[in-house]
Write a protein that holds these residues in place. Structure first.
Motif, mmCIF file in Angstrom:
data_model
loop_
_atom_site.group_PDB
_atom_site.id
_atom_site.type_symbol
_atom_site.label_atom_id
_atom_site.label_comp_id
_atom_site.label_asym_id
_atom_site.label_seq_id
_atom_site.Cartn_x
_atom_site.Cartn_y
_atom_site.Cartn_z
ATOM 1 N N LEU A 1 -9.523 -1.905 1.930
ATOM 2 C CA LEU A 1 -8.463 -2.897 2.150
ATOM 3 C C LEU A 1 -8.650 -3.645 3.464
ATOM 4 O O LEU A 1 -8.321 -4.830 3.560
ATOM 5 C CB LEU A 1 -7.097 -2.202 2.154
ATOM 6 C CG LEU A 1 -6.496 -1.882 0.787
ATOM 7 C CD1 LEU A 1 -5.291 -0.964 0.950
ATOM 8 C CD2 LEU A 1 -6.107 -3.163 0.062
ATOM 9 N N VAL B 1 0.860 -1.184 0.000
ATOM 10 C CA VAL B 1 0.000 0.000 0.000
ATOM 11 C C VAL B 1 0.894 1.232 0.000
ATOM 12 O O VAL B 1 1.618 1.487 0.970
ATOM 13 C CB VAL B 1 -0.943 0.007 1.218
ATOM 14 C CG1 VAL B 1 -1.932 1.166 1.122
ATOM 15 C CG2 VAL B 1 -1.686 -1.326 1.335
ATOM 16 N N ARG C 1 -1.547 -6.781 4.462
ATOM 17 C CA ARG C 1 -1.331 -5.410 4.023
ATOM 18 C C ARG C 1 0.014 -4.900 4.543
ATOM 19 O O ARG C 1 0.301 -4.998 5.737
ATOM 20 C CB ARG C 1 -2.467 -4.514 4.527
ATOM 21 C CG ARG C 1 -3.810 -4.865 3.911
ATOM 22 C CD ARG C 1 -4.961 -4.251 4.690
ATOM 23 N NE ARG C 1 -5.180 -4.917 5.958
ATOM 24 C CZ ARG C 1 -5.922 -6.023 6.094
ATOM 25 N NH1 ARG C 1 -6.487 -6.578 5.040
ATOM 26 N NH2 ARG C 1 -6.080 -6.573 7.281
#
Length: 297
Positions: free
Chosen positions: A184, A158, A191
């Motif tokens: 997300l 990200v 992540r």
């Protein structure tokens, strides 16, 4: 003969009178102000699976902050259980000690735990402890090491921008970032926040461009609002979902068009449905093949 942690745990759970009527599984993941680590949760899964296989009825108490709506220490009735099982983490401190007072009528066992101070009331309150360390007994394997796991999900890098004040009233950065991160949070993925900024005085940041490229290369896909999040992800052959945070489109959109990259979302068109569509494509064979072609340029 050496017995592993699970075998000793089950043998002690059964006790002199046979199987317990009902077991409450607890751990640091049960405390409202505790924490649920990956190791804790896998240890609980291992213990729960072992109890199920042995035909022992049981429930698990979860922190309401981690699993809202699940059975918790605040809602559980101690009289419904004859045995309390505490798994993983240190048997130390007032939170663990408080379990002994509340579940005083239960037989209390700890398994796969660390004994920091054998004299701590948190430790002495258990009838039996199957320790992984901290006692004269040989160290035993951690319960998480052999817990059942499912298929591993994708890893999503990200790369977001929060500045760019030069775009003035066209900036949609805060709104776009909030919507992306909320989306997300609901995806089954690992992540990893990554920053294009390089530094020599912050260990959390890359020091060279090559280090950042090495990071991008290890992601299954990248979600970004940065131009160089798009450019450098494609440089490594990693599929990317590019979201332009500037109303009407700016440099992210221009670059996506310049390199003919289709997974582009305009701030004004941002929706979970559109993000989901590009997510599926980026993780598909066509998406990976398209990204790989950019890496060979």
């Amino acid at each position: 003969m050496y017995e592993d942690t699970t075998a000793v745990m089950l043998r002690l759970l059964r006790g002199p009178d046979g199987d317990p009527a009902r077991v409450l599984v607890t751990g640091w993941f049960s405390f409202q102000d505790g924490e649920a680590t990956a190791g804790d949760v896998l240890a609980e899964r291992h213990a729960s699976d072992a109890l199920t296989a042995a035909g022992i009825r049981h429930d698990t108490a979860w922190s309401r902050g981690f699993r809202p709506g699940a059975l918790s220490l605040e809602t559980v009735r101690p009289e419904a259980y004859d045995t309390l099982l505490f798994v993983c983490g240190p048997v130390h401190g007032p939170q663990v000690a408080a379990l002994h007072a509340r579940f005083g009528a239960c037989r209390r066992l700890a398994a796969g735990v660390s004994v920091v101070d054998p004299a701590d009331p948190a430790a002495t309150g258990f009838h039996e402890i199957v320790a992984r360390d901290g006692t004269p007994a040989p160290a035993r394997h951690d319960l998480a090491a052999t817990a059942t796991i499912g298929p591993l999900p994708p890893v999503a890098g990200v790369v977001l921008t929060h500045g760019q004040g030069e775009y003035g009233a066209r900036r949609r950065h805060e709104e776009v970032n909030t919507r992306i991160t909320a989306w997300l949070a609901g995806k089954d993925c690992a992540r990893v926040q990554a920053d294009t900024r390089l530094a020599v005085d912050d260990w959390r940041l890359c020091t060279t461009a090559e280090q950042f490229l090495a990071l991008l290369r290890r992601f299954d896909l990248v979600v970004t609002t940065r131009l160089h999040g798009l450019v450098l992800a494609l440089r490594t052959g990693t599929p990317v979902i590019a979201v332009d945070p500037v109303a009407g489109g700016a440099k992210v959109s221009a670059q996506a068009r310049a390199v003919h990259w289709p997974a582009l979302v305009d701030a004004g068109e941002l929706s979970e449905q559109l993000l989901d569509r590009w997510w599926r494509w980026a993780l598909s064979e066509p998406g990976r093949t398209a990204a790989a072609r950019h890496a060979t340029r």
